[in-house]
Scaffold this motif. Sequence first.
Motif, PDB file in Angstrom:
ATOM      1  N   THR A 145       1.965 -10.096  15.764  1.00 25.59           N
ATOM      2  CA  THR A 145       1.024 -10.713  15.000  1.00 25.59           C
ATOM      3  C   THR A 145       1.122 -11.925  14.045  1.00 25.59           C
ATOM      4  O   THR A 145       0.285 -12.794  14.149  1.00 25.59           O
ATOM      5  N   ASN A 146       2.453 -12.031  14.607  1.00 26.26           N
ATOM      6  CA  ASN A 146       2.634 -13.593  12.921  1.00 26.26           C
ATOM      7  C   ASN A 146       4.248 -13.916  13.871  1.00 26.26           C
ATOM      8  O   ASN A 146       5.325 -13.025  13.683  1.00 26.26           O
ATOM      9  N   GLN A 147       4.705 -14.592  14.547  1.00 27.21           N
ATOM     10  CA  GLN A 147       5.885 -14.795  15.391  1.00 27.21           C
ATOM     11  C   GLN A 147       6.577 -15.681  15.093  1.00 27.21           C
ATOM     12  O   GLN A 147       7.862 -15.918  14.513  1.00 27.21           O
ATOM     13  N   SER A 148       6.464 -15.802  13.122  1.00 33.41           N
ATOM     14  CA  SER A 148       6.912 -15.914  12.600  1.00 33.41           C
ATOM     15  C   SER A 148       7.970 -15.525  11.044  1.00 33.41           C
ATOM     16  O   SER A 148       8.674 -15.826  10.464  1.00 33.41           O
ATOM     17  N   ASN A 149       7.555 -14.425  11.628  1.00 33.24           N
ATOM     18  CA  ASN A 149       8.367 -12.770  10.235  1.00 33.24           C
ATOM     19  C   ASN A 149       8.233 -11.891  11.565  1.00 33.24           C
ATOM     20  O   ASN A 149       7.808 -11.555  12.526  1.00 33.24           O
ATOM     21  N   MET A 150       8.949 -10.758  10.626  1.00 33.21           N
ATOM     22  CA  MET A 150       9.051  -9.539  11.154  1.00 33.21           C
ATOM     23  C   MET A 150       9.062  -8.522  10.149  1.00 33.21           C
ATOM     24  O   MET A 150       9.566  -8.862   9.244  1.00 33.21           O
ATOM     25  N   LYS A 151       8.042  -7.381  10.499  1.00 32.73           N
ATOM     26  CA  LYS A 151       8.093  -6.425   9.812  1.00 32.73           C
ATOM     27  C   LYS A 151       8.466  -5.041  10.280  1.00 32.73           C
ATOM     28  O   LYS A 151       7.741  -4.991  11.122  1.00 32.73           O
ATOM     29  N   ALA A 152       8.139  -4.496   9.448  1.00 30.10           N
ATOM     30  CA  ALA A 152       8.102  -2.814   9.509  1.00 30.10           C
ATOM     31  C   ALA A 152       7.399  -1.835   8.941  1.00 30.10           C
ATOM     32  O   ALA A 152       8.131  -1.411   8.054  1.00 30.10           O
ATOM     33  N   ALA A 153       6.319  -1.263   8.511  1.00 25.06           N
ATOM     34  CA  ALA A 153       5.743  -0.701   8.351  1.00 25.06           C
ATOM     35  C   ALA A 153       6.112   0.493   8.742  1.00 25.06           C
ATOM     36  O   ALA A 153       6.538   1.472   8.073  1.00 25.06           O
ATOM     37  N   GLY A 154       5.407   1.785   9.524  1.00 24.17           N
ATOM     38  CA  GLY A 154       5.408   2.551  10.013  1.00 24.17           C
ATOM     39  C   GLY A 154       4.825   4.036   9.158  1.00 24.17           C
ATOM     40  O   GLY A 154       4.380   2.986   7.833  1.00 24.17           O
ATOM     41  N   THR A 155       5.015   4.589   9.395  1.00 21.97           N
ATOM     42  CA  THR A 155       4.536   6.432   9.536  1.00 21.97           C
ATOM     43  C   THR A 155       5.556   7.055   8.332  1.00 21.97           C
ATOM     44  O   THR A 155       6.092   7.681   9.488  1.00 21.97           O
ATOM     45  N   PRO A 156       5.262   7.858   7.267  1.00 20.26           N
ATOM     46  CA  PRO A 156       6.303   8.812   6.876  1.00 20.26           C
ATOM     47  C   PRO A 156       6.457   9.670   7.395  1.00 20.26           C
ATOM     48  O   PRO A 156       5.246  10.697   8.107  1.00 20.26           O
ATOM     49  N   ASP A 157       7.922  10.309   7.800  1.00 14.93           N
ATOM     50  CA  ASP A 157       8.323  11.638   8.772  1.00 14.93           C
ATOM     51  C   ASP A 157       7.217  12.626   7.374  1.00 14.93           C
ATOM     52  O   ASP A 157       6.570  14.233   8.429  1.00 14.93           O
ATOM     53  N   ARG A 158       7.318  12.757   6.523  1.00 11.98           N
ATOM     54  CA  ARG A 158       6.508  13.461   5.227  1.00 11.98           C
ATOM     55  C   ARG A 158       6.101  13.224   4.724  1.00 11.98           C
ATOM     56  O   ARG A 158       5.728  12.408   4.598  1.00 11.98           O
ATOM     57  N   LYS A 159       4.883  14.067   3.882  1.00 11.35           N
ATOM     58  CA  LYS A 159       4.009  13.744   2.800  1.00 11.35           C
ATOM     59  C   LYS A 159       4.706  13.446   2.006  1.00 11.35           C
ATOM     60  O   LYS A 159       5.569  14.012   1.422  1.00 11.35           O
ATOM     61  N   GLY A 160       4.034  12.215   0.628  1.00 10.81           N
ATOM     62  CA  GLY A 160       4.432  12.054   0.089  1.00 10.81           C
ATOM     63  C   GLY A 160       3.870  12.678  -1.227  1.00 10.81           C
ATOM     64  O   GLY A 160       3.278  13.838  -1.004  1.00 10.81           O
ATOM     65  N   SER A 161       3.457  12.007  -2.138  1.00  6.56           N
ATOM     66  CA  SER A 161       3.801  13.127  -3.884  1.00  6.56           C
ATOM     67  C   SER A 161       2.194  12.569  -3.347  1.00  6.56           C
ATOM     68  O   SER A 161       1.104  11.456  -3.342  1.00  6.56           O
ATOM     69  N   GLU A 162       1.449  13.584  -4.099  1.00  9.84           N
ATOM     70  CA  GLU A 162       0.134  13.567  -4.614  1.00  9.84           C
ATOM     71  C   GLU A 162      -0.392  12.034  -5.688  1.00  9.84           C
ATOM     72  O   GLU A 162       0.939  11.436  -6.344  1.00  9.84           O
ATOM     73  N   LYS A 163      -1.501  11.229  -5.415  1.00 20.60           N
ATOM     74  CA  LYS A 163      -1.546   9.816  -6.152  1.00 20.60           C
ATOM     75  C   LYS A 163      -1.250  10.321  -7.732  1.00 20.60           C
ATOM     76  O   LYS A 163      -0.757   9.045  -7.610  1.00 20.60           O
ATOM     77  N   GLY A 164      -2.154  10.551  -7.503  1.00 19.89           N
ATOM     78  CA  GLY A 164      -1.729  11.272  -9.218  1.00 19.89           C
ATOM     79  C   GLY A 164      -1.048  11.343  -9.619  1.00 19.89           C
ATOM     80  O   GLY A 164      -1.085  11.827 -10.986  1.00 19.89           O
ATOM     81  N   GLU A 165       0.041  11.886  -8.739  1.00 18.19           N
ATOM     82  CA  GLU A 165       1.072  12.831  -9.405  1.00 18.19           C
ATOM     83  C   GLU A 165       2.774  11.666 -10.044  1.00 18.19           C
ATOM     84  O   GLU A 165       3.208  11.583  -9.831  1.00 18.19           O
ATOM     85  N   LEU A 166       1.529  10.187  -9.547  1.00 15.17           N
ATOM     86  CA  LEU A 166       2.685   8.808  -9.366  1.00 15.17           C
ATOM     87  C   LEU A 166       2.861   7.893 -10.599  1.00 15.17           C
ATOM     88  O   LEU A 166       1.871   7.954 -11.104  1.00 15.17           O
ATOM     89  N   GLY A 167       4.071   7.850 -11.107  1.00 13.86           N
ATOM     90  CA  GLY A 167       4.171   7.410 -12.528  1.00 13.86           C
ATOM     91  C   GLY A 167       4.040   5.836 -12.390  1.00 13.86           C
ATOM     92  O   GLY A 167       4.006   4.938 -13.103  1.00 13.86           O
ATOM     93  N   GLU A 168       4.310   5.354 -11.086  1.00 10.65           N
ATOM     94  CA  GLU A 168       4.985   3.664 -11.325  1.00 10.65           C
ATOM     95  C   GLU A 168       4.278   2.796 -10.191  1.00 10.65           C
ATOM     96  O   GLU A 168       3.338   3.898  -9.654  1.00 10.65           O
TER      97      GLU A 168
END
Length: 480
Positions: A145-168
């Motif tokens: 989508t942008n040939q002047s850059n490169m990045k990789a997002a991806g889907t996590p292999d396992r579930k993270g914490s609930e949003k309400g439990e995140l403090g940062e």
Amino acid sequence: MKQILYIIAISFFPALLNAQNLYPEKFEDCKLPEFCLDCGSPQAQPPKTVFQNILRVIGEKNLATLKGTIEMQILVDQQGKPCLLSIDNKTNLGSAELGIKQSVNATENWTPAIGGTKKQNSSVSLIMEFEGGKFRAKRRTFNFTNQSNMKAAGTPDRKGSEKGELGERWKVFTQGNSELPWDMSRAVATDLKGDVWIGTDNGIVKISSGKWQHFNSGNTIISATKYNKAQTEPVRDMAVDQKDNKWFVIGYDVYRYDNRTWTRFDSLNSPINWARQIVVDPKGNILFTSWEGVAKFDGSKWSVMNKKNSKLPSDRVLGVFVDSKGRTWIGTFDGNVIIEKGKNTALNDKSSPLSKAYISKMWEDKKGNLWFSLYNEKGTAAGMYMLSPDGKWERLWKDNPTMFAGNSINDFFLDEEKNILWLSQNNVGIIRYDIVGKKTEIYTTENSNVPSVNIERITKDREGAIWAATFAGIIKTALK
């Protein structure tokens, strides 16, 4: 012959038009004047026999003992002929012994990529994971989508914490909202003055008092990529020594920057050959892990510790560390050793986790506790451990023994001031662990603005913020 367990695609976002060697072990006889990363519509497609051909050359005997991961970058020309360009072999056997180049290059023709109405040269990445005589196969796919850059997002292999439990809360730096030269980043460190250094796949950044300074192949001796002279070789790791020298693994060489002059160390003036990890010991020696043992630089002379001269279980070294007592700990794919006063001792006591998994990183805290991240894709021994000065082991997340079996720890950082342990977990995200409160927070692309599941090095700046290098930008905790 063993059957494929599954084949999945790992999505990569904005990628390169003129690509490069993606992995550290490269093959010079595989060349095309120009190619792109998994481009085309449709993209290049392998023959159905591609994995069976690779397994046939590996052989049943090797397959029975083979463990770890192999990631291959394969060039497919306009006629569909494949050749192996680069490889990242994280198994217990060497690439030549496995015949990877032979098997890939002998595979029947692929269906080439199509761009518009014309066939294209393209680069395709395949991953094979081995364990217990079986294997899994994956394909990394790239989306332009942008040939002047490169990045990789991806889907996590396992579930993270609930949003309400995140403090940062995280601030994300990308090429689009900052002076970051490239989103795909693997290295970050803080120097003795408190400045933050970032190593990307296309240049280095120093951030000092909010000002960004750039270092690349245009203003230093750092090499440009072979296929695009306007692009700098990727930074794979970095460290800062006691004299505030900055050390980098860039491409396949090592560079030192003493804040005035750049020096390159390669196979001509050092034993460096595909260095992977940089470690600074208490005496200021610089250690480099590789698949050919550990190279050591004392400021003037080089030496090597390997299977032949130091009785290492294997030359394929994962991690190395020198503690305050002068003991050298080395983790290989075939076991761990400790070297003390010239004596090598195998760490195979069955009551110790070091007999079951391999050291990838260590750290010693102010109380003399030794912290270990251990790697082993087989079984339940992989994970984080602490060894107290009186010889007692403590395992973190002991109630979840498979937490790191399939998704290894890329890096960890111990924030002793706040009693917080930070970990980057492969294909998951970044983990915050409150050592006193025993609370775990797992940040992923699904429950936070952490932009990638691929996170490498972690550091802390002089203000107390945590920084991490990801494949889709740099992240920094927002100070409270």
